[in-house]
Design a protein around this motif. Structure first.
Motif, mmCIF file in Angstrom:
data_model
loop_
_atom_site.group_PDB
_atom_site.id
_atom_site.type_symbol
_atom_site.label_atom_id
_atom_site.label_comp_id
_atom_site.label_asym_id
_atom_site.label_seq_id
_atom_site.Cartn_x
_atom_site.Cartn_y
_atom_site.Cartn_z
ATOM 1 N N LYS A 146 0.828 -1.201 0.000
ATOM 2 C CA LYS A 146 0.000 0.000 0.000
ATOM 3 C C LYS A 146 0.867 1.257 0.000
ATOM 4 O O LYS A 146 0.562 2.224 -0.698
ATOM 5 C CB LYS A 146 -0.955 -0.013 1.202
ATOM 6 C CG LYS A 146 -2.107 -0.993 1.041
ATOM 7 C CD LYS A 146 -3.000 -1.038 2.254
ATOM 8 C CE LYS A 146 -3.832 0.212 2.377
ATOM 9 N NZ LYS A 146 -4.818 0.133 3.475
ATOM 10 N N GLU A 147 1.970 1.242 0.744
ATOM 11 C CA GLU A 147 2.884 2.384 0.733
ATOM 12 C C GLU A 147 3.489 2.581 -0.654
ATOM 13 O O GLU A 147 3.605 3.704 -1.140
ATOM 14 C CB GLU A 147 3.999 2.186 1.767
ATOM 15 C CG GLU A 147 3.557 2.366 3.189
ATOM 16 C CD GLU A 147 4.669 2.160 4.205
ATOM 17 O OE1 GLU A 147 5.863 2.138 3.806
ATOM 18 O OE2 GLU A 147 4.355 2.014 5.391
ATOM 19 N N THR A 148 3.852 1.481 -1.293
ATOM 20 C CA THR A 148 4.413 1.553 -2.632
ATOM 21 C C THR A 148 3.399 2.132 -3.608
ATOM 22 O O THR A 148 3.737 2.980 -4.448
ATOM 23 C CB THR A 148 4.858 0.147 -3.115
ATOM 24 O OG1 THR A 148 5.867 -0.339 -2.224
ATOM 25 C CG2 THR A 148 5.389 0.182 -4.531
ATOM 26 N N LEU A 149 2.145 1.699 -3.499
ATOM 27 C CA LEU A 149 1.099 2.219 -4.392
ATOM 28 C C LEU A 149 0.879 3.719 -4.175
ATOM 29 O O LEU A 149 0.695 4.473 -5.133
ATOM 30 C CB LEU A 149 -0.204 1.451 -4.183
ATOM 31 C CG LEU A 149 -0.202 0.013 -4.690
ATOM 32 C CD1 LEU A 149 -1.445 -0.743 -4.223
ATOM 33 C CD2 LEU A 149 -0.095 -0.026 -6.210
ATOM 34 N N VAL A 150 0.920 4.179 -2.921
ATOM 35 C CA VAL A 150 0.768 5.608 -2.634
ATOM 36 C C VAL A 150 1.926 6.377 -3.262
ATOM 37 O O VAL A 150 1.728 7.410 -3.893
ATOM 38 C CB VAL A 150 0.685 5.852 -1.110
ATOM 39 C CG1 VAL A 150 0.874 7.331 -0.774
ATOM 40 C CG2 VAL A 150 -0.623 5.349 -0.542
ATOM 41 N N ASP A 151 3.151 5.854 -3.093
ATOM 42 C CA ASP A 151 4.323 6.527 -3.675
ATOM 43 C C ASP A 151 4.237 6.591 -5.192
ATOM 44 O O ASP A 151 4.569 7.601 -5.801
ATOM 45 C CB ASP A 151 5.617 5.806 -3.258
ATOM 46 C CG ASP A 151 5.929 5.971 -1.777
ATOM 47 O OD1 ASP A 151 5.330 6.845 -1.130
ATOM 48 O OD2 ASP A 151 6.777 5.196 -1.273
ATOM 49 N N ARG A 152 3.781 5.521 -5.823
ATOM 50 C CA ARG A 152 3.658 5.493 -7.281
ATOM 51 C C ARG A 152 2.628 6.492 -7.790
ATOM 52 O O ARG A 152 2.769 7.038 -8.862
ATOM 53 C CB ARG A 152 3.230 4.097 -7.760
ATOM 54 C CG ARG A 152 4.340 3.103 -7.819
ATOM 55 C CD ARG A 152 3.820 1.830 -8.446
ATOM 56 N NE ARG A 152 4.789 0.778 -8.287
ATOM 57 C CZ ARG A 152 4.536 -0.491 -8.543
ATOM 58 N NH1 ARG A 152 3.344 -0.862 -8.974
ATOM 59 N NH2 ARG A 152 5.466 -1.412 -8.378
ATOM 60 N N ASN A 153 1.564 6.652 -7.027
ATOM 61 C CA ASN A 153 0.460 7.500 -7.470
ATOM 62 C C ASN A 153 0.591 8.946 -7.018
ATOM 63 O O ASN A 153 -0.310 9.745 -7.237
ATOM 64 C CB ASN A 153 -0.879 6.910 -7.008
ATOM 65 C CG ASN A 153 -1.142 5.545 -7.621
ATOM 66 O OD1 ASN A 153 -0.719 5.280 -8.737
ATOM 67 N ND2 ASN A 153 -1.812 4.677 -6.891
ATOM 68 N N SER A 154 1.708 9.285 -6.351
ATOM 69 C CA SER A 154 1.901 10.677 -5.879
ATOM 70 C C SER A 154 2.588 11.504 -6.940
ATOM 71 O O SER A 154 3.345 11.099 -7.721
ATOM 72 C CB SER A 154 2.763 10.731 -4.632
ATOM 73 O OG SER A 154 2.393 9.837 -3.649
#
Length: 167
Positions: A159-167
């Motif tokens: 989930k952290e990786t997905l947030v970073d990718r979508n920022s």
């Protein structure tokens, strides 16, 4: 005044079930806000483990493994039973239902075998699981609990990786 949590009152079996149920509750709390896009998005392109590429593959694995632990015990008790196939689902709601059914399957084991022996000291009498290790019932349930915790952690990182990718 806060209502006290209700604990199962059947000793070690109750403690194992309470902790397993808690791990599932925490797991479900973590995944509750995962949307359909995030569910299927490949997060780990480098892993060779097909069960660890996306949140969907992880949850699918957690559900299937939850059944497998009980099936291993039932086979050890002499039942002729087959392993559950992987079933990829398309929503968190469906996975929540699958997790609930998997937990009910675990509970049913202790209804079917209320006097099951949890501890076994003799290695040759332990459950020899399909992945090669030997456990007694208690150890296998403890392993099952930690299995959920490990994958909960993995999804937290995804989930952290997905947030970073979508920022």
């Amino acid at each position: 005044m806060k209502k006290n949590k209700v604990y199962r009152d059947n000793g070690a079996i109750g403690a194992l079930l309470d902790e397993y149920e808690k791990s599932i509750r925490e797991f479900k709390e973590l995944i509750k806000d995962v949307n359909s896009k995030e569910l299927i998005q490949i997060v780990d392109n480098d892993t060779e483990d097909e069960d660890c590429k996306s949140i969907q593959t992880i949850i699918t694995h957690v559900v299937r493994a939850g059944y497998a632990y009980v099936i291993e015990i039932r086979k050890w008790l002499g039942e002729s039973i087959v392993y559950k196939e992987k079933e990829k689902l398309s929503s968190i709601s469906e996975y929540n239902d699958a997790l609930d059914k998997m937990f009910a399957y675990k509970e049913q084991l202790f209804y079917d075998y209320p006097n099951i022996k949890l501890e076994e000291l003799e290695p040759d009498k332990k459950i020899h699981v399909k992945w090669g290790q030997r456990y007694d019932v208690e150890q296998l349930f403890e392993h099952a609990i930690v299995h959920i915790l490990r994958h909960r952690r993995q999804i937290e990182l995804f989930k952290e990786t997905l947030v970073d990718r979508n920022s």
